[in-house]
Design an enzyme around this catalytic site. Structure first.
Site, short mmCIF file in Angstrom:
data_model
loop_
_atom_site.label_atom_id
_atom_site.label_comp_id
_atom_site.label_asym_id
_atom_site.label_seq_id
_atom_site.Cartn_x
_atom_site.Cartn_y
_atom_site.Cartn_z
N CYS A 261 0.79 -1.24 0.00
CA CYS A 261 0.00 0.00 0.00
C CYS A 261 0.82 1.29 0.00
O CYS A 261 0.68 2.10 -0.91
CB CYS A 261 -0.96 -0.01 1.18
SG CYS A 261 -2.25 -1.24 0.98
N ARG A 329 5.42 -8.02 -0.51
CA ARG A 329 5.34 -7.03 -1.58
C ARG A 329 6.12 -5.77 -1.15
O ARG A 329 5.89 -5.24 -0.07
CB ARG A 329 3.88 -6.70 -1.89
CG ARG A 329 3.17 -7.87 -2.57
CD ARG A 329 1.71 -7.57 -2.88
NE ARG A 329 0.87 -7.66 -1.71
CZ ARG A 329 -0.46 -7.55 -1.73
NH1 ARG A 329 -1.08 -7.34 -2.88
NH2 ARG A 329 -1.17 -7.63 -0.63
P1 NAD Z 1 -4.73 -8.79 -3.16
O1 NAD Z 1 -3.84 -8.79 -4.34
O2 NAD Z 1 -4.32 -9.50 -1.92
O3 NAD Z 1 -6.17 -9.34 -3.58
C1 NAD Z 1 -6.84 -9.01 -4.74
C2 NAD Z 1 -7.66 -10.22 -5.17
O4 NAD Z 1 -8.51 -9.84 -6.24
C3 NAD Z 1 -6.82 -11.40 -5.67
O5 NAD Z 1 -7.17 -12.56 -4.96
C4 NAD Z 1 -7.18 -11.51 -7.16
O6 NAD Z 1 -7.17 -12.83 -7.62
C5 NAD Z 1 -8.58 -10.93 -7.14
N1 NAD Z 1 -9.06 -10.44 -8.45
C6 NAD Z 1 -8.43 -9.64 -9.33
N2 NAD Z 1 -9.20 -9.43 -10.40
C7 NAD Z 1 -10.36 -10.08 -10.20
C8 NAD Z 1 -11.55 -10.24 -10.94
N3 NAD Z 1 -11.69 -9.66 -12.13
N4 NAD Z 1 -12.53 -10.98 -10.43
C9 NAD Z 1 -12.38 -11.58 -9.22
N5 NAD Z 1 -11.27 -11.47 -8.47
C10 NAD Z 1 -10.27 -10.73 -8.95
O7 NAD Z 1 -5.00 -7.23 -2.84
P2 NAD Z 1 -5.32 -6.58 -1.41
O8 NAD Z 1 -4.05 -6.38 -0.64
O9 NAD Z 1 -6.45 -7.30 -0.80
O10 NAD Z 1 -5.79 -5.13 -1.87
C11 NAD Z 1 -7.01 -4.89 -2.54
C12 NAD Z 1 -7.29 -3.41 -2.55
O11 NAD Z 1 -7.44 -2.93 -1.22
C13 NAD Z 1 -6.18 -2.56 -3.17
O12 NAD Z 1 -6.74 -1.47 -3.84
C14 NAD Z 1 -5.41 -2.08 -1.96
O13 NAD Z 1 -4.74 -0.87 -2.19
C15 NAD Z 1 -6.52 -1.89 -0.96
N6 NAD Z 1 -6.10 -1.99 0.45
C16 NAD Z 1 -5.20 -2.92 0.83
C17 NAD Z 1 -4.84 -3.03 2.17
C18 NAD Z 1 -3.83 -4.05 2.62
O14 NAD Z 1 -3.37 -3.96 3.76
N7 NAD Z 1 -3.48 -5.04 1.81
C19 NAD Z 1 -5.43 -2.17 3.12
C20 NAD Z 1 -6.36 -1.25 2.70
C21 NAD Z 1 -6.70 -1.16 1.36
#
Ligand code: NAD
Length: 433
Positions: A261, A329
């Site tokens: 992030c 990451r």
């Molecule tokens: P991640 O990569 O862990 O998870 C994303 C998931 O989405 C994956 O499992 C992927 O397979 C799935 N995906 C992608 N395209 C898809 C589709 N078309 N249909 C269905 N599934 C699909 O990402 P994350 O860390 O969970 O982050 C997600 C969002 O939340 C980002 O925008 C991030 O900036 C935000 N965020 C993350 C955190 C954190 O701590 N990781 C905290 C707050 C906000």
């Protein structure tokens, strides 16, 4: 309520499990069939404290399901969360292809009034793009809501269940009220639900992450200046943190921020500000300081051991970008280990949770120890990279006995310099004499 969460990653899985915990019927959708299969067999694809039990309980109660079938999930849901990744695009902007792709699929599948909630971190104005994409696909009424997520990995379940605040960007009362109902169980202790326009909500998340990243880079620069004057960054940290206007959080000097992030969100603000002809100078500095800080430990190593580490074994404690997660990451461990390998060193690393993730990155280029002590066996130096609790009070005598030479480079200021030096270690840390 019937809810679908699209994207079952670090955010989506926690969000889905927590909404199921408060009695909603939740279906988590992911296009990664392996992930869905694993979840349906009772496995869990990531390490996050408390999550496994939460998922198991709610699966058992049939309130939490997993599928790859997005259309079916959307048809049966009143509220659909988009929680897919928004990685850095080639030009540095937040890449919205996954968010908009999912929005299109939701639009095609919806069968009546639906609240589409953007949980992913997206630039101001994205809710309008999402609305436009859905509108092209459906005749049914819908509302698009922005609901940025503030959970932190390593304490994600706890953060979601007990948020400091909930931010909701909504342009109509109907959707705002549905969101208030959904979040009420999590805010009984008085945490505010802040309803605002979508653009403000979208910016909240970037502003929060940028502020935290700024504090980290700021404190790292203070530590670097402390080194020039023989001052102690820990003393300075405590003194400024005692000022209530400043506070104590996020002021620990170290080897820079990582994770999925902070780096991408800082980069995204710089880019979307530049797109509107605004140069975000503070964040440019934050980013530059962080890049340098990530490899600063290598500079210390070069000074102490020379640039050629051929024939030397370097132990590394910690690979994850922070404790209590297996996520690597943008982890500082990655450029550090690459630097060690370039200098010819043999690297033996240990991390309580990130071992398998690290194997995917470094393959056979490094070796993977089974324990912290196993890692330091015959090592010429130890690098402390992630501040896992189990590294805080090691048996130093045992560490010294196992190492070839007792040298510690502590990137997280875990130890008392006087104490470890008294035990016979050569010790260097961040911003402390
Ligand atoms: P991640 O990569 O862990 O998870 C994303 C998931 O989405 C994956 O499992 C992927 O397979 C799935 N995906 C992608 N395209 C898809 C589709 N078309 N249909 C269905 N599934 C699909 O990402 P994350 O860390 O969970 O982050 C997600 C969002 O939340 C980002 O925008 C991030 O900036 C935000 N965020 C993350 C955190 C954190 O701590 N990781 C905290 C707050 C906000």
């Amino acid at each position: 309520m019937r809810i679908a969460v699209v994207g079952t990653g670090y955010v989506g899985l926690v969000v889905g499990a927590c909404f199921a915990e408060t009695g909603n019927e939740v279906i988590c959708v992911d296009r990664d069939a392996n992930k869905v299969r694993k979840l349906n067999r009772g496995g869990i694809p990531i390490y996050e404290p408390g999550l496994e039990e939460l998922v198991r309980r709610n699966r058992h109660e049939r309130r939490l399901m997993f599928t790859t079938n997005l259309p079916d999930s959307v048809r049966r849901s009143q509220v659909v969360f988009i929680a897919v990744g928004t990685p850095t695009g080639e030009d540095g902007s937040a890449d919205l292809k996954y968010v908009l792709g999912v929005a299109r699929e939701i639009g095609r599948a919806m069968s009546g009034y639906t609240v589409v909630v953007d949980k992913s971190t997206v630039p101001a104005g994205t809710s309008e793009l999402v609305s436009a994409v859905i509108r092209r696909e459906t005749k049914h009424p819908f509302s698009v809501v922005s609901n940025p997520e503030f959970l932190k990995q390593g304490a994600a379940v706890e953060d979601f269940l007990k948020p400091d605040r909930v931010v909701i960007g909504a342009n109509d009362e109907r959707a705002a009220n549905i969101m208030r109902d959904l979040y009420r169980p999590f805010t009984r202790t008085g945490a505010p639900i802040m309803v605002m326009d979508c653009a403000s909500a979208e910016l909240c998340k970037y502003a929060a992450n940028a502020m935290l990243a700024t504090r980290i880079s700021f404190m790292n620069e203070i530590a670097n200046v402390c080194e020039l004057f023989g001052a102690d960054a820990d003393k300075v940290r405590q003194a400024i943190g005692a000022d209530r206007r400043i506070g104590t959080a996020f002021l620990f000097p170290g080897i820079g921020y990582g994770g999925s992030c902070f780096p991408k969100d800082v980069q995204a603000i710089i880019k979307f500000s530049a797109d509107r002809k605004y140069r975000f100078r503070v964040l440019e500095g934050v980013q530059a300081v962080n890049a340098a800080q990530k490899v600063r430990l290598l500079g210390k190593l070069d000074k102490a051991l020379g640039k050629n580490l051929r024939g030397k074994t370097i132990a590394v404690w910690g690979l994850a970008f922070k404790p209590r997660t297996d996520d690597m990451r943008e982890a500082p461990s990655v450029p550090l280990i690459q630097g060690l390998l370039e200098r010819g060193a043999k690297v033996r690393a240990y991390d309580p949770e990130a071992r398998n993730v690290a194997k995917g990155i470094f393959k056979k280029k490094i070796s993977y120890a089974r324990s912290a002590y196993d890692a330091v066996r015959d090592a010429d130096a130890l690098l402390v990279v992630t501040e896992w609790n189990e590294f805080r009070e090691p048996d130093f005598k045992r560490v010294k006995r196992l190492m070839k030479t007792p040298v510690i480079f502590d990137g997280r200021n875990l130890y008392d310099p006087k104490q470890v030096r008294a035990l016979g270690f050569k010790y260097s840390s961040m911003g402390r004499p």
